[in-house]
Design a protein around this motif. Structure first.
Motif, short mmCIF file in Angstrom:
data_model
loop_
_atom_site.label_atom_id
_atom_site.label_comp_id
_atom_site.label_asym_id
_atom_site.label_seq_id
_atom_site.Cartn_x
_atom_site.Cartn_y
_atom_site.Cartn_z
N VAL A 14 0.61 21.87 18.51
CA VAL A 14 1.64 22.33 17.81
C VAL A 14 1.65 23.45 16.83
N ASP A 15 2.68 24.16 16.42
CA ASP A 15 2.50 25.35 15.75
C ASP A 15 3.35 25.14 14.37
N ALA A 16 4.33 23.98 14.49
CA ALA A 16 4.82 23.33 13.35
C ALA A 16 4.99 22.07 13.44
N VAL A 17 4.93 21.40 12.28
CA VAL A 17 5.16 19.70 12.17
C VAL A 17 6.39 19.41 11.13
N VAL A 18 7.26 18.58 11.59
CA VAL A 18 8.11 18.00 10.81
C VAL A 18 7.92 16.75 10.56
N ALA A 19 8.10 16.41 9.48
CA ALA A 19 7.83 15.15 8.71
C ALA A 19 8.92 14.42 8.24
N LEU A 20 9.45 13.17 8.70
CA LEU A 20 10.75 12.64 8.24
C LEU A 20 10.64 11.40 7.69
N GLY A 21 10.91 11.00 6.60
CA GLY A 21 10.80 9.40 6.33
C GLY A 21 11.90 9.15 4.91
N ALA A 22 11.87 7.98 4.75
CA ALA A 22 12.61 7.72 3.48
C ALA A 22 12.18 6.52 2.76
N PHE A 53 9.28 19.43 5.28
CA PHE A 53 9.10 18.18 4.41
C PHE A 53 10.72 17.37 4.62
N GLY A 54 10.79 16.38 5.24
CA GLY A 54 12.18 15.69 5.47
C GLY A 54 12.08 14.34 5.12
N VAL A 55 11.28 14.12 3.71
CA VAL A 55 11.10 12.73 3.22
C VAL A 55 12.03 12.46 2.15
#
Length: 162
Positions: free
Chosen positions: A74-82, A115-117
């Protein structure tokens, strides 16, 4: 990233990028909205088949993001959480661990991590940021745009091997 100035991905700037999405499982409705927003942003950018990995919670996001970032796939990572505040210090520990861990992944690997936390006081606040029908914000979409814009910028920077 609230307000104005959200990242914009220039057409063609992310052609050929490979992206991994790491998403927590807790708070299923919120996470569904965040993942949908991320996938929509990737489709709009011409990245229709990202790798999507699910982990139990936000605390586990850094280890999965690190594995993806180090894989070379991967060239980028998207991290998602709540993380929703409760009556114990658990909220503070999980938020700090996720934030520091994801920052460390990005800096140590050179792979941008969106950063999608969500760190919210209430479930209602999380729902309002999840990109669902009636939500005021779409943090999954925005985190993905940030990861893509950063990856595009890194493509333009010179690389020096020591």
């Amino acid at each position: 990233m609230s307000g104005t100035g959200a990242p914009v991905v220039r057409p063609g700037a992310v052609d050929g990028l490979r992206v991994g999405v790491v998403a927590a499982s807790w708070h299923e409705q919120v996470m569904g909205g965040l993942v949908d927003g991320a996938l929509r942003a990737l489709t709009e950018a011409g990245i229709p088949e990202p790798l999507v990995v699910r982990v139990p919670g936000s605390f586990e996001l850094p280890v999965a993001a690190a594995r993806l970032a180090r894989s070379g796939d991967v060239d980028a990572v998207v991290a998602l959480g709540a993380v929703i505040r409760g009556g114990t210090p658990h909220f503070d520990y999980v938020c700090q661990a996720a934030t520091v861990g994801l920052t460390q992944v990005s800096v140590e690997t050179g792979v941008p991590v969106g950063f999608g936390v969500l760190t919210c006081d209430t479930v209602e606040q999380a729902l309002d940021r999840a990109g669902l029908a009636g939500s005021a914000e779409d943090r999954g979409y925005e985190a993905t745009q940030a990861a893509l814009a950063t990856a595009a910028t890194l493509r333009e920077l010179p690389v020096r091997v020591a």
